[in-house]
Design a protein around this motif. Structure first.
Motif, short mmCIF file in Angstrom:
data_model
loop_
_atom_site.label_atom_id
_atom_site.label_comp_id
_atom_site.label_asym_id
_atom_site.label_seq_id
_atom_site.Cartn_x
_atom_site.Cartn_y
_atom_site.Cartn_z
N CYS A 31 0.85 -1.19 0.00
CA CYS A 31 0.00 0.00 0.00
C CYS A 31 0.89 1.24 0.00
N SER A 32 0.62 2.16 -0.89
CA SER A 32 1.44 3.37 -1.01
C SER A 32 1.22 4.34 0.15
N ASN A 33 0.14 4.17 0.89
CA ASN A 33 -0.17 5.09 1.98
C ASN A 33 0.41 4.64 3.33
N THR A 54 -7.89 -0.11 -2.24
CA THR A 54 -7.59 0.19 -3.64
C THR A 54 -6.33 -0.56 -4.08
N ALA A 55 -5.31 -0.55 -3.22
CA ALA A 55 -4.04 -1.18 -3.55
C ALA A 55 -4.19 -2.68 -3.78
N PHE A 56 -5.03 -3.33 -2.97
CA PHE A 56 -5.20 -4.78 -3.06
C PHE A 56 -6.55 -5.16 -3.65
N GLY A 57 -7.21 -4.21 -4.28
CA GLY A 57 -8.57 -4.41 -4.77
C GLY A 57 -8.75 -5.62 -5.67
N GLU A 58 -7.87 -5.79 -6.61
CA GLU A 58 -8.00 -6.90 -7.56
C GLU A 58 -7.87 -8.25 -6.84
#
Length: 130
Positions: A31-33, A54-58
């Motif tokens: 995660c970029s955050n 969002t980062a791991f959504g897929e």
């Protein structure tokens, strides 16, 4: 109870991790955050922040599909003898068919798109009549 859920989630994610390894999946997602790693999320079952979704959504979507055959929660509609919930059922069918129509058009599968269009029109005419 919380430990049972945590153990269950760890078990599911270990299975998925094994499938990813077998498929040659070696991406290291972070995660970029908050710098939470996907493997850290799988071990703990907890996200570090809202951006993790969002980062791991897929990967999360795929895990849900593997577990529940869908990534969308639809809930249950009570059975009713007087059809109190028929409008809700019809709306759900409309939404599902609209989504299928959109996917068929994107895939340029026009025969299926025409079929979904006809189903949508039938459902909408049924709503107008009642």
């Amino acid at each position: 109870m919380d430990n049972e859920i945590k153990n269950f989630l760890q078990y599911i994610f270990e299975i998925i991790e094994g499938l990813e390894r077998d498929a040659g999946e070696t991406d290291f997602l972070v995660c970029s955050n908050c710098a939470t790693t996907y493997s850290g999320f799988k071990k703990s079952g907890k996200m570090g922040c809202a951006v993790c979704y969002t980062a791991f959504g897929e990967q999360i979507t795929q895990a849900l599909k593997n577990i529940h055959s869908s990534s969308v929660h639809t809930g249950k509609i009570p059975n009713s003898k007087n059809n109190r919930f028929s409008e809700l059922i019809t709306q759900r069918e409309l939404n599902e068919n609209r989504l299928l129509l959109k996917k068929a058009i994107e895939a340029e599968n026009y025969e299926d798109a025409a079929r979904y269009r006809d189903i949508i029109n039938d459902l909408q005419s049924g709503i107008k009549e009642s």
